[in-house]
Design a protein around this motif. Structure first.
Motif, PDB file in Angstrom:
ATOM      1  N   ARG A  92     -80.679  -9.482  55.158  1.00  0.00           N
ATOM      2  CA  ARG A  92     -80.463  -8.328  54.738  1.00  0.00           C
ATOM      3  C   ARG A  92     -79.673  -7.122  55.528  1.00  0.00           C
ATOM      4  NH1 ARG A  92     -82.967  -5.330  50.367  1.00  0.00           N
ATOM      5  NH2 ARG A  92     -84.415  -6.785  50.133  1.00  0.00           N
TER       6      ARG A  92
ATOM      7  N   ALA B  85     -78.245  -7.797  46.824  1.00  0.00           N
ATOM      8  CA  ALA B  85     -79.423  -7.502  45.758  1.00  0.00           C
ATOM      9  C   ALA B  85     -79.797  -8.835  45.081  1.00  0.00           C
ATOM     10  CB  ALA B  85     -79.171  -6.360  44.990  1.00  0.00           C
TER      11      ALA B  85
ATOM     12  N   ASN C   7     -81.232 -11.412  47.319  1.00  0.00           N
ATOM     13  CA  ASN C   7     -82.479 -11.181  47.610  1.00  0.00           C
ATOM     14  C   ASN C   7     -83.624 -11.672  46.320  1.00  0.00           C
ATOM     15  OD1 ASN C   7     -82.076 -10.262  50.019  1.00  0.00           O
ATOM     16  ND2 ASN C   7     -81.993  -7.797  49.180  1.00  0.00           N
TER      17      ASN C   7
ATOM     18  N   GLU D 164     -84.271  -3.606  43.352  1.00  0.00           N
ATOM     19  CA  GLU D 164     -83.114  -4.090  44.158  1.00  0.00           C
ATOM     20  C   GLU D 164     -81.840  -3.290  43.848  1.00  0.00           C
ATOM     21  OE1 GLU D 164     -82.824  -6.057  46.830  1.00  0.00           O
ATOM     22  OE2 GLU D 164     -84.919  -6.888  46.901  1.00  0.00           O
TER      23      GLU D 164
END
Length: 438
Positions: free
Chosen positions: A5, A405, A408, A427
């Motif tokens: 990230r 996003a 993730n 997210e």
């Protein structure tokens, strides 16, 4: 998985800073020079199964150009994982190549830096005219109302590639036309011990391409009509959740694909490990990995219901590669000649055949080589059911933030964490917060 990230956020921060510099490495006059008329540097994107494959495809054509013009082209094939940051760095440092490939979705973002040569009527005339190119390809060359920042080189569309034997062994008579059919077929395929559908959950660009299509099918857009990000509206959230749920709930995408980012899903398909693959113009890649054309079929990407078309029936983004010139090139004449050479009918046939892509040049596209059953699916998709990603200045940040996003969320799904409407929205809220102010 979460450790990536910070790197992604760093890339976004860099994108914002570079976009703010506006003029980048280009000159304010909009032109380069001809101080180095005998050499060019060219950054090509990785289109083949490997960088070495690309070199084998491109070098003979660059040698041909040198023989015709006396201009030597220094080639570097840049991996997709590095390409955008390399380009953005070059726009501020002024130390970029003369000519480069850009993903067509980046056109408006890179146009906003001011570092690329605008393709006005005069420049288009030097390569044979703007009307040589098909409209769908020109739609991804920059913001509306501005001179294009690049020229179309390769056109691509997503399709559903399916292994004929795996489907037949599972009792699936035809490829799925809707997502419900794909999930239902997936249960039959899984029962036979095969993976169902490949994905590149760690690849931010692949993630964006797919959730963009799902958003269209939900009747939603990631940006408002005035260009403001709108990532958290209910339809966008539902679209992103439906895509991630192919792994989290429907179990058709293997959890291991959450880490895939370098075409591993294509290799899995080529090796017969999985039944289906959503990919852009994959035939040459599959062939290079030993898969016979007769082993697989190509069908349109599924829709929610009915058949592909416009509006909520969109089933692909307008994919492709554009060819751009840095404004501060020291061989402006040679760079223009190179663009003309690469977009000429003969080269378009050679290069697009090598990469199983579709020529964006009208006359080349009409060649019999691009009217095979496989190519007809791609051409029909580009002509009738594909949509261009948002041509806004913040598009590259959009790809990075929303793509991350989704990455993730795939990581959460692979780890067994619940994918809920609230977790998807959270997210997407983070992604929207990282976007530049309108």
């Amino acid at each position: 998985m979460r450790s990536i990230r910070a790197a992604a956020v760093g890339a976004v921060t860099m994108s914002l800073a570079l976009a703010a510099t506006a003029c980048g490495g280009g000159s304010s006059t909009g032109g380069g020079s001809d101080d180095s008329p005998k050499t060019l540097t060219y950054w090509a994107s990785n289109q083949g199964a490997s960088i070495e494959v690309d070199k084998k495809v491109l070098q003979p054509e660059l040698d041909k150009f040198q023989k015709q013009t006396g201009i030597k082209v220094k080639l570097e094939v840049v991996p997709w994982s590095d390409l955008l940051n390399r380009i953005l760095t070059a726009t501020t440092s002024g130390q970029g190549p003369d000519v480069l490939n850009i993903g067509n979705t980046w056109s408006a973002s890179l146009q906003a830096t001011g570092a690329l040569l605008p393709w006005d009527a005069k420049n288009f005339a030097r390569i044979g005219g703007k009307d040589r190119f098909v409209d769908s390809a020109l739609g991804s060359t920059g913001a509306a109302g501005k001179d294009p920042a690049a020229v179309p080189l390769y056109s691509m569309a997503y399709a559903l590639y399916y292994n004929k034997k795996i489907l037949a062994d599972a009792g699936v008579a035809k490829p799925p036309a809707t997502w419900d059919e794909l999930v239902a077929d997936g249960k039959k395929i899984s029962a036979k011990g095969k993976s169902v559908l490949g994905a590149e959950g760690g690849n931010v660009s692949e993630n964006i391409h797919h959730v963009f299509v799902f958003a269209k099918q939900h009747g939603a857009d990631f940006f408002t009509s005035d260009g403001k990000p709108d990532f958290t509206n209910d339809d966008i959230v539902a679209a992103v959740k439906q895509y991630v749920d192919l792994m989290a709930k429907d179990k058709v995408i293997p959890t291991g694909d959450a880490e895939y980012a370098q075409n591993q899903s294509v290799s899995d398909f080529a090796k017969g490990k999985q039944a289906m693959l959503l990919w852009q113009s994959a035939s040459s890649n599959l062939k290079s990995q030993g898969m016979s054309d007769s082993d697989y079929g190509i069908a349109p990407v599924p829709v929610q219901s009915g058949t592909p078309g416009t509006g909520t029936q969109v089933n692909s983004m307008v994919a492709g590669i554009n060819l751009a010139v840095f404004k501060n090139t020291k061989n402006l004449d040679g760079a223009t000649k190179f663009v003309k050479f690469m977009t000429g009918d003969d080269e378009q046939k050679i290069l697009n055949t090598a990469y199983s892509s579709i020529p964006p040049v009208k006359t080349a596209q009409e060649d019999a080589a691009f009217n095979t059953p496989a190519n007809s699916v791609l051409k029909n998709t580009l002509g009738t059911s594909a949509a261009a990603l948002p041509q806004v200045a913040s598009e590259s940040q959009f790809e990075t933030t929303v793509g991350t996003a989704v990455k993730n969320l795939f990581a959460d799904a692979a780890a067994g964490r619940a994918i809920t409407t609230d977790s998807v929205k959270a997210e997407l809220e983070k992604a929207q917060q990282q976007m530049p102010a309108a």
